[in-house]
Each structure stands twice: as C-alpha cells, then as structure tokens.
Design a protein around this motif. Structure first.
Motif, PDB file in Angstrom:
ATOM      1  N   PHE A   1      43.965  41.133  36.585  1.00  0.00           N
ATOM      2  CA  PHE A   1      42.767  41.559  35.862  1.00  0.00           C
ATOM      3  C   PHE A   1      43.060  42.541  34.723  1.00  0.00           C
ATOM      4  CE2 PHE A   1      40.809  40.145  39.871  1.00  0.00           C
ATOM      5  CZ  PHE A   1      39.810  39.324  39.370  1.00  0.00           C
ATOM      6  N   PHE A   2      44.106  43.348  34.885  1.00  0.00           N
ATOM      7  CA  PHE A   2      44.327  44.408  33.898  1.00  0.00           C
ATOM      8  C   PHE A   2      45.743  44.429  33.316  1.00  0.00           C
ATOM      9  CE2 PHE A   2      40.953  46.105  36.744  1.00  0.00           C
ATOM     10  CZ  PHE A   2      39.926  46.142  35.805  1.00  0.00           C
ATOM     11  N   SER A   3      46.575  43.476  33.683  1.00  0.00           N
ATOM     12  CA  SER A   3      47.959  43.424  33.188  1.00  0.00           C
ATOM     13  C   SER A   3      48.674  44.756  33.398  1.00  0.00           C
ATOM     14  CB  SER A   3      47.990  43.037  31.701  1.00  0.00           C
ATOM     15  OG  SER A   3      47.486  41.738  31.516  1.00  0.00           O
ATOM     16  N   THR A   4      48.442  45.355  34.540  1.00  0.00           N
ATOM     17  CA  THR A   4      49.080  46.607  34.888  1.00  0.00           C
ATOM     18  C   THR A   4      49.601  46.516  36.314  1.00  0.00           C
ATOM     19  OG1 THR A   4      48.812  49.022  34.895  1.00  0.00           O
ATOM     20  CG2 THR A   4      46.957  47.715  35.713  1.00  0.00           C
ATOM     21  N   THR A   5      50.013  47.632  36.877  1.00  0.00           N
ATOM     22  CA  THR A   5      50.498  47.645  38.256  1.00  0.00           C
ATOM     23  C   THR A   5      49.526  48.415  39.132  1.00  0.00           C
ATOM     24  OG1 THR A   5      51.754  49.695  37.973  1.00  0.00           O
ATOM     25  CG2 THR A   5      52.876  47.623  37.411  1.00  0.00           C
ATOM     26  N   ALA A   6      49.652  48.235  40.436  1.00  0.00           N
ATOM     27  CA  ALA A   6      48.787  48.957  41.370  1.00  0.00           C
ATOM     28  C   ALA A   6      48.958  50.465  41.208  1.00  0.00           C
ATOM     29  CB  ALA A   6      49.114  48.529  42.799  1.00  0.00           C
ATOM     30  N   LYS A   7      50.159  50.889  40.899  1.00  0.00           N
ATOM     31  CA  LYS A   7      50.440  52.325  40.763  1.00  0.00           C
ATOM     32  C   LYS A   7      49.758  52.928  39.547  1.00  0.00           C
ATOM     33  CE  LYS A   7      54.273  55.588  41.069  1.00  0.00           C
ATOM     34  NZ  LYS A   7      55.740  55.730  41.248  1.00  0.00           N
ATOM     35  N   ASP A   8      49.543  52.130  38.515  1.00  0.00           N
ATOM     36  CA  ASP A   8      49.007  52.650  37.254  1.00  0.00           C
ATOM     37  C   ASP A   8      47.525  52.366  37.054  1.00  0.00           C
ATOM     38  OD1 ASP A   8      51.485  53.687  36.479  1.00  0.00           O
ATOM     39  OD2 ASP A   8      52.126  51.748  35.683  1.00  0.00           O
ATOM     40  N   LEU A   9      46.843  51.922  38.090  1.00  0.00           N
ATOM     41  CA  LEU A   9      45.408  51.668  37.974  1.00  0.00           C
ATOM     42  C   LEU A   9      44.655  52.960  37.654  1.00  0.00           C
ATOM     43  CD1 LEU A   9      44.800  49.249  40.984  1.00  0.00           C
ATOM     44  CD2 LEU A   9      44.471  48.692  38.562  1.00  0.00           C
ATOM     45  N   THR A  10      43.749  52.887  36.698  1.00  0.00           N
ATOM     46  CA  THR A  10      42.891  54.026  36.376  1.00  0.00           C
ATOM     47  C   THR A  10      41.720  54.071  37.355  1.00  0.00           C
ATOM     48  OG1 THR A  10      41.532  52.745  34.856  1.00  0.00           O
ATOM     49  CG2 THR A  10      43.514  53.795  33.945  1.00  0.00           C
ATOM     50  N   LEU A  11      40.951  55.129  37.290  1.00  0.00           N
ATOM     51  CA  LEU A  11      39.795  55.257  38.176  1.00  0.00           C
ATOM     52  C   LEU A  11      38.800  54.110  37.986  1.00  0.00           C
ATOM     53  CD1 LEU A  11      37.975  56.656  40.213  1.00  0.00           C
ATOM     54  CD2 LEU A  11      37.219  58.218  38.378  1.00  0.00           C
ATOM     55  N   PRO A  12      38.335  53.813  36.761  1.00  0.00           N
ATOM     56  CA  PRO A  12      37.369  52.700  36.632  1.00  0.00           C
ATOM     57  C   PRO A  12      37.972  51.350  37.031  1.00  0.00           C
ATOM     58  CG  PRO A  12      38.004  53.546  34.465  1.00  0.00           C
ATOM     59  CD  PRO A  12      38.507  54.525  35.469  1.00  0.00           C
ATOM     60  N   GLN A  13      39.246  51.147  36.766  1.00  0.00           N
ATOM     61  CA  GLN A  13      39.890  49.896  37.178  1.00  0.00           C
ATOM     62  C   GLN A  13      39.945  49.795  38.699  1.00  0.00           C
ATOM     63  OE1 GLN A  13      43.661  50.303  35.197  1.00  0.00           O
ATOM     64  NE2 GLN A  13      42.991  49.239  33.336  1.00  0.00           N
ATOM     65  N   ALA A  14      40.348  50.863  39.347  1.00  0.00           N
ATOM     66  CA  ALA A  14      40.450  50.875  40.808  1.00  0.00           C
ATOM     67  C   ALA A  14      39.081  50.669  41.443  1.00  0.00           C
ATOM     68  CB  ALA A  14      41.070  52.187  41.273  1.00  0.00           C
ATOM     69  N   ALA A  15      38.065  51.307  40.892  1.00  0.00           N
ATOM     70  CA  ALA A  15      36.714  51.165  41.438  1.00  0.00           C
ATOM     71  C   ALA A  15      36.226  49.729  41.312  1.00  0.00           C
ATOM     72  CB  ALA A  15      35.764  52.120  40.718  1.00  0.00           C
ATOM     73  N   LEU A  16      36.518  49.105  40.192  1.00  0.00           N
ATOM     74  CA  LEU A  16      36.107  47.712  40.010  1.00  0.00           C
ATOM     75  C   LEU A  16      36.783  46.805  41.032  1.00  0.00           C
ATOM     76  CD1 LEU A  16      35.512  45.821  36.749  1.00  0.00           C
ATOM     77  CD2 LEU A  16      37.019  44.805  38.437  1.00  0.00           C
ATOM     78  N   LEU A  17      38.082  46.981  41.231  1.00  0.00           N
ATOM     79  CA  LEU A  17      38.803  46.124  42.174  1.00  0.00           C
ATOM     80  C   LEU A  17      38.369  46.398  43.607  1.00  0.00           C
ATOM     81  CD1 LEU A  17      42.413  46.121  40.660  1.00  0.00           C
ATOM     82  CD2 LEU A  17      40.633  44.388  40.440  1.00  0.00           C
ATOM     83  N   ALA A  18      38.099  47.654  43.935  1.00  0.00           N
ATOM     84  CA  ALA A  18      37.630  47.972  45.285  1.00  0.00           C
ATOM     85  C   ALA A  18      36.285  47.308  45.557  1.00  0.00           C
ATOM     86  CB  ALA A  18      37.525  49.487  45.461  1.00  0.00           C
ATOM     87  N   GLY A  19      35.434  47.258  44.544  1.00  0.00           N
ATOM     88  CA  GLY A  19      34.134  46.614  44.722  1.00  0.00           C
ATOM     89  C   GLY A  19      34.224  45.115  44.809  1.00  0.00           C
ATOM     90  N   LEU A  20      35.288  44.564  44.290  1.00  0.00           N
ATOM     91  CA  LEU A  20      35.455  43.109  44.209  1.00  0.00           C
ATOM     92  C   LEU A  20      35.625  42.457  45.569  1.00  0.00           C
ATOM     93  CD1 LEU A  20      35.782  40.922  41.962  1.00  0.00           C
ATOM     94  CD2 LEU A  20      38.225  41.356  42.055  1.00  0.00           C
ATOM     95  N   VAL A  21      36.268  43.139  46.522  1.00  0.00           N
ATOM     96  CA  VAL A  21      36.641  42.478  47.779  1.00  0.00           C
ATOM     97  C   VAL A  21      35.435  42.059  48.608  1.00  0.00           C
ATOM     98  CG1 VAL A  21      38.855  43.677  47.871  1.00  0.00           C
ATOM     99  CG2 VAL A  21      36.889  44.655  49.057  1.00  0.00           C
TER     100      VAL A  21
END
Length: 722
Positions: A218-238
């Motif tokens: 989704f973000f062409s990044t790594t799990a370690k480098d997820l930002t707060l809004p990115q992490a929140a979006l993925l957490a809501g996705l499951v």
C-alpha cells in the motif's frame, strides 16, 4: 394495516431479542463458570456437563510459521522473481513501527495486555449489544483472532482449504474451541510473541499477508517505517479488507483510519496534536503491485522458469509434486542461482535487438556456461512470457530440453538442429585416435552408398548419400555450401571452413563407436526426450537431431576447460525460512576429452574466426580475447548458430525458427528490415554472439588456450599430412 404490521414486526423482534438475551446470558454464565473458576464445583447438572465438555476440548495448537514468499536471486544477490501462495515476509516485532503495534491493539483488542486470551467483559458487551440492537459486534480478542488465523493457515498449507471456517460461519462450538485454544496459547507465549505472530499472519489484501507485505503493497515502505496515519489505516483494514481497501473505497478507508486514531487517542497511545495531524494527512497511497512467478520476473523469466522446474522435479524438496509446490510457494525459501546479472542484461538486450520488431516470430537465444564449474551464467531469448501487443510470446524455453533425464517436464522447446556445430566432435575423435590435425582427406567425394564400408565396433552405420540410390532410401549426394571445396584438403582446413564432405571423409577413417563416445562424453543428447544422439545415423554427423543450446554451450565449454566436462547447474544454494540449508545439485566434473585433444580442437576453432566460416562475424571478439568458435546452419537454414568460447566463458547463440514444429526454412526472409536469400550462422547468430561476448567476456578469465602437442600439429616424417 401497514402501520399495524410494522408494529407487530417491531414487537416480535423485540421479544426475540429479549429471549435471545436470556439464552446467551445463560450460555455466557456457563462459559464464565468453566473459564474463570473451572475448579469450583458447580451446583447444576447442566453447568457441570458444560465444564466437563470445555475441559475436554483440544488445548494444543501447533503454531508453525505461516506461509512465506520464496525469493529467487541471482548469484550476485539481485532479485529475479518471487513465488507465493500468500505474499508474506515475516519480520520481528522490533522491525515493526510502534504505531502499528499500538494501532492494532487500540482498535481490535484494547484490553489485550490485561486478559488471558479471552475477554469476558468484551463477550458480555458484544452479546448485550447484539441482542439489544440486532447489530453484529465482535468480541474476539487478538489472541482468538490469531488462533483462527493459525488454524486456517495450517489447513491452507496442507491443501485443505475447503475446511477453512471464516468468522461469520462459526458455530457456538467453533467459538468455544477457539476460546479454549486462546487460553492455552497465552500460557505458552508472551503477549509480544502473540502480537508479532498476529501481525505477521493477518490478511490485508490478496497481495499482502502480514504487516510487512501490507506496508510494501500500500505504501511502498517497510513495516518498521510506517507513519502514524499509515499504521492507523492498515490497522483499520483487517476488520474488513475489501470494504476498507483504500484503493477501492477511499472514503471508507479514511473514516476507518480516523476511528483507529480516535481509539488510540482515548487510550493514551498518541497525543491530541499527533491525532489531529494524522487525521488531516492525505492517505498517500503508493501501491506497489506484487509480482508473482516467472511471468513477472525482474529479469531472466525463462531461466526463472527453468529453476522452478528443477525445484519441482527434485525429490529433495518433497515426496511428490504437490509437496514441492507447497515448499516453493509457501516455504519462504531463498534460492540463490548461478545467474550473473552482469551478463543477463546484455544477453537480453542482444537477443531483443537481433530480430527487432519481429512480426514473423523468428527466435533468438543466448546461453552462457562457465567452463570448469558448469554454472549457467546467462539465459535469454527474444520473447515474452505472456501475450502482449506486438510481441512474440511463448512460455517455452528455447535454451533447454523438453524433459530431463527422468522424463520430468522442463518446459523447453526441445532443441534445434545444430548443423555444423556438431563437426568438432568428429574432429575430436580424429585427434583422439592419434591422427594429426593437418592430415589430408579427400573432400571431393560426395557419394557414400548403402554398401559403403564404414567402420564400427559396436553397431551398424545407417543411411547413405547417393542420388543414384534414392529409390532405395539414400539421400542426395553430399552438398557443400560452396562449389569450390570438392577437393583434397587438410582436416583442420575442412573444419574451420565447415566443409561437409571433409567431415565425411574423416568419419570414413574412424570407428563410429569412438565418435559416439565423444558425443556422449560431452553431454550431448536429444533435446526432445534426452535420448542419445545416435552417431551411427549418418545425418547426425552434420547435426540432424535437435540439441538444446544449453547443452551445446556446455559441450564446447568442455573444450575450453582442457577436456573436463561439468554438468550444468542453475542453483547454487537453497535456504528455508528457518535458515536451514537444503540440498542442491552440485556440478559433477570429470575428464571427458583428453587435454591434448581439447587443445587441438581449440587451436582449429580459433581459426574459424580468423580465416574460416566465421571470418565475417563482427565485431572481432578475437582481437580482444583469445576466442574459439564454430558456426552452424541446418539444411533448410531454419536453425543457425555460433557457439564460441574463451577460457572463462562459453556461449551458444541461436537464431532461427523456434515455432512449434520448426518447419520454416530460413530462406527469402526479412529480419530487422534486411532481406536474406538464405541465413547462415555468421549472419545473425554470429553478430548476436560477438556483440554480447565483447561486452561480457572480460568478467571471466580469458587467457590464451594451451597449444596442442607438437606431434599433433607437426607429425614426424612419413606421416600422412598436407
């Protein structure tokens, strides 16, 4: 009337919800008694029976690593391709952003660090809400969700996907078993281990299983480098991966993200300013579509396909094909190949350039072997794996056999007629029998009738060349490419000028069993069925049986390696997800040709480029590196070749008809805007080979070939010579 109906329906629904509440409250009481105080004697028979049932449920859950993606790498560590049934890259909790850990707990299980696997408060709250309002509110803890994912993953990995039970399909019995397993899981693992396992196994998208793959997708990044809004979006996705997919339903996704951020704020995971900034942030999608299999390979798709077939055909990776497929697509293997990316790029560029736009679908191929190791360093052809506008597409690999020695499929084209590239092996046997390379033979002879006295100590020579005996099955008289060569000549002259009648004149003085042994020793065989190339069949002296470029290159690598043959290999190492090294096939090297014989062949094949059939090949590789080569063309010009080598690199270059059946003659054709009355090895395959070798030969040692013994080049007085 309509109004009364609606009232009666509302009253009925309320009564049912009330009754349902009483029922589920009773069930919840039984569960609470059995879960919270299992040792306390229950007063009622029903409660005692329920506790006995619960305690008798299976409690052991085998938590095995989830399915992971397999990586195929070049020898220098460059990615070639990825195989997966579920695109997943497992990472430790220390390689995940703290935002994703906090976000998933906040939205999915806020009491995760307080409960012991199940959350009685959450169960009662969900039951009350569901009964009172008719909504469907979940109460599964992260541990319970992890249990469900582990069970389903195990079923999928075992090929039992039809037994998977999704959350909305679970019975009360399924939920109770899930609770029991969750309780037991919490006794064996820490909270962080469970959270790590959950984040690595959970489904985000059909191309993203686990948080690392989701971050990349989704973000062409790594799990370690997820930002707060990115992490929140993925957490809501499951909770609902399709409904909250930001690429499909961006509004739903943002609304859900903001719910996660609100939960994080309420639970003290983030500050108000962090919350406000994240809510205001753009989604910022940077979709990186997953690339699966050889069709989506970063490079060398046909080499990739060859490697995958080697894995699937090898019992070392499973008892049967199904087990090997699971290992390849789910085992998280790291397959390091022999491919050299420095060679692969120029090889691909060269085969693509040879035929150009190629509306008539002529095939071009290059394959390189390292003499002395058998390592396949490059493998390319001028086609695409999947249909594409204006492209020549095929999934057949031009460079390899159709089947391996055990009859397993390799997805190869089955080889092409090698033509005159077979002549050096008759010449090698000439030298092997102690005959000087300058001996004169009668190349004026064009007829070899059915009763010709060929010599063979192990079989019967078949075939004839005599126009007068065509009615009896003979072929026409032997033909050379040019009229001026029907005369006596030294055998070396006959080879570097590629004279058919000279090769037959040599063979007339040899034991065909020796020619057969020579061809077998250097690994040549039919590309269709791996059968022996029967050298007692006269047509095979001039290359009538299709041979795969890979094995032709490797046969010439034997000459480059002073007569030592090494089986070709494509895989250098295989390591599984646990870091265990798996067995790989190593190259078996052996003496196939006497060193002095190999040196004699090398000396003559160097003259092919200097003064022989390859003299017109440009650019002049031999001006920069000591180089030997042989041209080859089939009778109908439908298969043309140059197979050439330095001491460190052997390459087969093919151009011709690669379509199924290989029946088109290479005559009166236009290739890349140029008309050819008849193509020959030096015309297209030659420049293809030379341009490529000039770019890459320097990566490997290219030293001068050792000279043949004096007795071979300057026989003593009285010996037959030119």
């Amino acid at each position: 009337m309509a109004r009364k109906k609606r009232i009666r329906f509302g009253l009925g629904a309320a009564l049912w919800r009330a009754l349902g509440f009483l029922l589920v409250s009773a069930v919840c009481g039984v569960l609470a008694a059995s879960l919270l105080v299992p040792g306390v004697a229950a007063a009622g028979l029903a409660v005692r029976t329920s506790i006995t049932f619960f305690n008798g449920l299976p409690s052991d859950l085998a938590v095995v690593p989830p399915s992971q993606s397999t990586k195929v790498l070049s020898a220098d560590g460059k990615p070639i391709a990825t195989f997966y049934a579920e695109n997943r890259v497992q990472v430790g909790l220390d390689r995940m952003s703290p935002y994703i850990k906090d976000a998933i707990v906040a939205i999915e299980d806020s009491r995760f660090y307080e409960h012991s696997g199940i959350d009685p408060q959450g169960i009662l709250r969900a039951l009350t809400s569901n009964v009172a309002s008719g909504d469907r509110q979940g109460a599964s803890t992260l541990t319970q969700q992890y249990v469900t994912n582990v069970v389903n993953e195990s079923l999928m990995s075992a090929g039992r996907g039809d037994e998977v039970i999704l959350s909305g399909q679970k019975s009360i019995g399924d939920k109770v078993r899930e609770m029991k397993l969750a309780l037991e899981l919490e006794k064996k693992y820490t909270k962080n281990q469970i959270l790590e396992g959950y984040l690595n196994i959970v489904f985000f998208n059909r191309d993203a299983y686990g948080i690392e793959a989701a971050a990349r997708h989704f973000f062409s990044t790594t799990a370690k480098d997820l930002t707060l809004p990115q992490a929140a979006l993925l957490a809501g996705l499951v909770n609902s991966p399709t409904f909250y997919d930001p690429s499909l339903h961006p509004d739903n996704s943002v609304k859900r993200r903001n719910q996660v951020l609100e939960a994080m704020l309420k639970q003290g995971k983030i500050t108000q300013s962090d919350h406000d900034a994240a809510v205001a942030a753009d989604v910022g999608l940077k979709i990186a579509p997953a690339k699966q299999g050889c069709a989506a390979a970063e490079m060398a798709p046909y080499f990739c396909d060859y490697v995958s077939h080697l894995i699937l055909n090898n019992p070392a990776y499973g008892a049967d094909v199904a087990e090997r497929e699971r290992k390849l697509y789910r085992g998280g293997l790291t397959i390091t190949t022999t491919l050299d990316s420095r060679l692969q790029g120029p090889a691909q560029a060269q085969v693509d350039a040879t035929a150009g736009a190629n509306p008539d679908k002529w095939g071009a191929a290059l394959v390189s072997i390292q003499p002395g190791t058998g390592k396949i360093l490059a493998m390319a052809q001028n086609t695409v794996f999947l249909p594409a506008p204006g492209k020549f597409d095929t999934q057949l690999n031009f460079n390899v056999d159709s089947k391996d020695a055990n009859g397993n499929d390799l997805n190869g084209a089955g080889g092409f007629q090698p033509g005159s590239t077979m002549k050096p092996f008759t010449f090698a046997e000439w030298l092997n029998e102690g005959k000087p390379l300058t001996t004169e033979v009668d190349a004026s002879r064009r007829t070899y009738p059915l009763d010709f006295p060929w010599k063979s100590t192990c079989g019967k020579v078949l075939g004839a060349y005599d126009t007068a005996q065509k009615a009896l099955g003979a072929a026409d008289d032997l033909q050379n490419n040019n009229e001026g060569y029907y005369r006596k000549m030294p055998v070396n002259y006959g080879l570097y000028n590629s004279i058919n009648t000279a090769t037959f004149a040599e063979a007339a003085q040899l034991d065909f069993c020796g020619i057969q042994k020579m061809v077998d020793a250097v690994g040549l065989h039919s590309g269709v069925d791996n059968a022996q190339v029967n050298m007692h069949q006269l047509g095979n002296l001039l290359g009538a049986i299709g041979v795969a470029p890979l094995h032709l290159a490797n046969a010439f690598a034997t000459f480059a390696n002073d007569g030592k043959y090494c089986t070709p290999i494509a895989i250098a190492a295989v390591i599984d997800a646990a870091g265990t090294k798996l067995p790989v096939e190593t190259s078996n090297c052996r003496v196939a040709v006497k060193p002095e014989v190999a040196r004699g062949v090398n000396s003559v094949l160097q003259d092919v480029l200097k003064i022989g059939s390859g003299v017109y090949i440009a650019p002049k590789v031999q001006d920069k590196f000591p180089t030997a080569a042989k041209t080859g063309t089939s009778n109908t010009n439908g298969a043309t070749w140059v197979v050439g080598y330095t001491s460190g690199l052997a390459t087969a270059s093919f151009f011709g008809d690669a379509l199924e059946g290989q029946k088109r003659p290479g005559q009166n054709i236009t290739v890349n805007g140029k008309f050819y009355k008849a193509i020959d090895g030096y015309m297209l395959a030659g420049p293809q080979w030379a341009n490529y070798m000039l770019q890459v030969a320097g990566y490997y040692p290219a030293t001068a070939f050792p000279k043949p013994p004096e007795s071979m080049t300057n026989p003593p007085p009285g010996s037959p010579r030119h």
